[in-house]
Write a protein that holds these residues in place. Structure first.
Motif, PDB file in Angstrom:
ATOM      1  N   ILE A   2     -46.865-126.369 -23.743  1.00 41.86           N
ATOM      2  CA  ILE A   2     -46.332-127.075 -22.565  1.00 41.86           C
ATOM      3  C   ILE A   2     -45.962-126.077 -21.479  1.00 41.86           C
ATOM      4  O   ILE A   2     -46.293-126.257 -20.312  1.00 41.86           O
ATOM      5  CB  ILE A   2     -45.070-127.883 -22.926  1.00 41.86           C
ATOM      6  N   THR A   3     -45.246-125.018 -21.880  1.00 46.72           N
ATOM      7  CA  THR A   3     -44.807-124.061 -20.870  1.00 46.72           C
ATOM      8  C   THR A   3     -45.777-122.888 -20.770  1.00 46.72           C
ATOM      9  O   THR A   3     -45.453-121.881 -20.167  1.00 46.72           O
ATOM     10  CB  THR A   3     -43.413-123.528 -21.192  1.00 46.72           C
ATOM     11  N   VAL A  56     -47.368-124.316 -30.862  1.00 43.54           N
ATOM     12  CA  VAL A  56     -48.107-125.463 -30.346  1.00 43.54           C
ATOM     13  C   VAL A  56     -47.269-126.145 -29.272  1.00 43.54           C
ATOM     14  O   VAL A  56     -47.744-126.446 -28.173  1.00 43.54           O
ATOM     15  CB  VAL A  56     -48.447-126.453 -31.481  1.00 43.54           C
ATOM     16  N   GLY A  57     -45.978-126.348 -29.565  1.00 45.95           N
ATOM     17  CA  GLY A  57     -45.088-126.971 -28.582  1.00 45.95           C
ATOM     18  C   GLY A  57     -45.004-126.151 -27.317  1.00 45.95           C
ATOM     19  O   GLY A  57     -44.873-126.690 -26.220  1.00 45.95           O
ATOM     20  N   LEU A  58     -45.101-124.847 -27.484  1.00 47.68           N
ATOM     21  CA  LEU A  58     -44.948-123.980 -26.310  1.00 47.68           C
ATOM     22  C   LEU A  58     -46.170-123.973 -25.410  1.00 47.68           C
ATOM     23  O   LEU A  58     -46.146-123.355 -24.362  1.00 47.68           O
ATOM     24  CB  LEU A  58     -44.623-122.558 -26.755  1.00 47.68           C
ATOM     25  N   VAL A  73     -49.938-132.265 -25.289  1.00 46.76           N
ATOM     26  CA  VAL A  73     -49.536-131.363 -26.367  1.00 46.76           C
ATOM     27  C   VAL A  73     -49.058-132.151 -27.577  1.00 46.76           C
ATOM     28  O   VAL A  73     -49.356-131.788 -28.720  1.00 46.76           O
ATOM     29  CB  VAL A  73     -48.449-130.386 -25.867  1.00 46.76           C
ATOM     30  N   ALA A 121     -47.111-132.411 -21.469  1.00 53.70           N
ATOM     31  CA  ALA A 121     -46.341-132.663 -22.690  1.00 53.70           C
ATOM     32  C   ALA A 121     -47.002-133.754 -23.524  1.00 53.70           C
ATOM     33  O   ALA A 121     -47.083-133.646 -24.753  1.00 53.70           O
ATOM     34  CB  ALA A 121     -44.912-133.061 -22.339  1.00 53.70           C
ATOM     35  N   LEU A 148     -45.680-131.639 -15.799  1.00 52.67           N
ATOM     36  CA  LEU A 148     -45.081-131.354 -17.109  1.00 52.67           C
ATOM     37  C   LEU A 148     -45.245-132.536 -18.049  1.00 52.67           C
ATOM     38  O   LEU A 148     -45.532-132.362 -19.232  1.00 52.67           O
ATOM     39  CB  LEU A 148     -43.590-131.034 -16.954  1.00 52.67           C
TER      40      LEU A 148
END
Lengths: 205, 209
Positions: free
Chosen positions: B107-108, B103-105, B81, B78, B74
């Motif tokens: 990560i997941t 864009v932040g998502l 990203v 992260a 992660l």
């Protein structure tokens, strides 16, 4: 008070995590085979969301935002750490999930057995991180709002996954064309459910 | 490039497509496809993140303790990203605003975690890098197909250029209306459902029982 109720209803029906933003689709598709397991996952998601979103709200307001560090001393008023928000938010989510798993295992083994495998999955559920990121853009004024928002979004997600699981249990007995079976038909049903949920658009309390 | 490496890039485009076969990374695939431009930017961002984090994790794969590997993965993702997000904000600010939280998502995004777990933890860096590129392209392909239909029928444009002649529109005395339904979220799900249908009826071995 009315604002909070409004926010609650909005986040369940209108800004539904699945039908409006497609967040948490992976576990939504993978775990929605039976109602029982999807209920377990849904409850776990509500739980984790209600804890992580307010924590991230406090982090955002007292550490990350531009000028948020002013409470330490006025020199820090111009510091903007918001580029760190992704890494901090995901760290909070992952550690809360880990912590929750240990606490639940210790104190309520029955709940642990029911949620068991789903808890670790939640760390990478985009709905959780998504709720925190949306919270950042909403400019909430007090700690009550993020709590209500998280509760509403979680319940909306729960509603969606239990609904699709119930439909999938029934559709197993219907005659679906072979290439559409499983994944394909689930997508189309979700689309139709989304259209149904769109009828809530424009509701104001 | 050897035949084996070529396969790593070619397979995810069809037979092992991350979206339609492996069911990874659906969330962002649907949300950013109302127009082609954000869809392409998203596809490139995901490709970069998957490829580079695959490479980094593969380099570290023998030193990561198995118990804490998810956290390590992660953090690497992260970091990538954040770099991509800052880059987009600096160079294509309008698209970055349109993509908002998605864009932040990344990560997941399950594609990233899925490939790290399934491939990069067991394979050498160069193969892992190619696997990341392949999966990113497979993801981008579906994004492009969905965005193509949504933009063409929803706004009558492709990449912002008018495709349906202006004179056809009812406002100019013609007969044509844009189908506003294509812009709305549920249509994305239905188009992906149809793409899966077409794909599986051409590859019978992918059908589920």
């Amino acid at each position: 008070m009315q604002d909070l109720i409004n926010l609650f209803i909005r986040s369940i029906f209108i800004d539904n995590m699945i039908f409006a933003f497609f967040l948490g689709m992976c576990s939504y598709l993978a775990v929605s085979k039976t109602v029982k397991t999807s209920m377990g996952l849904g409850i776990a998601v509500v739980f984790v969301m209600v804890i992580t979103v307010p924590i991230n709200y406090l982090l955002d307001n007292y550490i990350l935002k531009e000028g948020a560090l002013a409470w330490i001393s006025p020199e820090f008023a111009s510091v903007d750490l918001s580029f760190l928000s992704f890494i901090l938010f995901i760290a909070v989510v992952a550690s809360i999930v880990q912590l929750l798993e240990m606490i639940v295992e210790k104190f309520t083994p029955s709940l642990y057995n029911a949620l068991g495998i789903f808890l670790p999955l939640i760390a990478v559920n985009c709905a959780i991180l998504g709720a925190s990121l949306f919270m950042q853009g909403k400019g909430f004024q007090s700690i009550g709002e993020p709590v209500v928002y998280a509760l509403g979004s979680g319940i909306g997600w729960l509603l969606a996954i239990v609904g699709i699981a119930a439909i999938r249990e029934k559709i197993r007995y219907s005659h679906v064309p072979a290439p559409l079976k499983g994944l394909g038909i689930t997508f189309i049903i979700t689309g139709l459910m989304g259209i149904a949920f769109m009828s809530f658009l424009g509701i104001k309390l | 490039m050897s035949a084996k490496n070529l396969k790593l890039i070619k397979n995810p485009l069809s037979k092992e497509n991350p979206i339609t076969v492996q069911v990874l990374g659906i969330c962002s695939a649907l949300a950013v496809t109302a127009q082609i431009k954000p869809a392409l930017v998203m596809a490139i961002s995901v490709t970069v993140v998957v490829a580079v984090s695959n490479l980094i994790i593969s380099l570290m794969r023998n030193t990561i303790p198995p118990r804490i590997r998810i956290i390590v993965q992660l953090l690497v993702v992260a970091m990538m990203v954040i770099l991509v997000d800052q880059f987009l904000k600096a160079f294509v600010y309008d698209v970055s605003k349109q993509l908002s939280v998605f864009v932040g998502l990344i990560i997941t995004n399950c594609i990233v975690m899925g490939r790290l777990e399934a491939f990069a933890m067991q394979n050498k860096p160069w193969e892992s890098f190619l696997d990341g590129i392949g999966n990113g392209l497979g993801y981008g392909l579906i994004l492009f197909i969905v965005a193509f239909f949504r933009e063409l029928f929803g706004s009558g444009t492709l990449l912002g250029y008018q495709i349906i002649p202006e004179s056809w529109y009812a406002a100019n005395g013609g007969f044509y209306y844009n189908n506003g339904f294509f812009i709305l979220p549920p249509m994305a799900l239905i188009i992906v459902g149809i793409v899966i249908w077409v794909h599986r009826s051409r590859n019978k071995d992918l059908c589920e029982n």
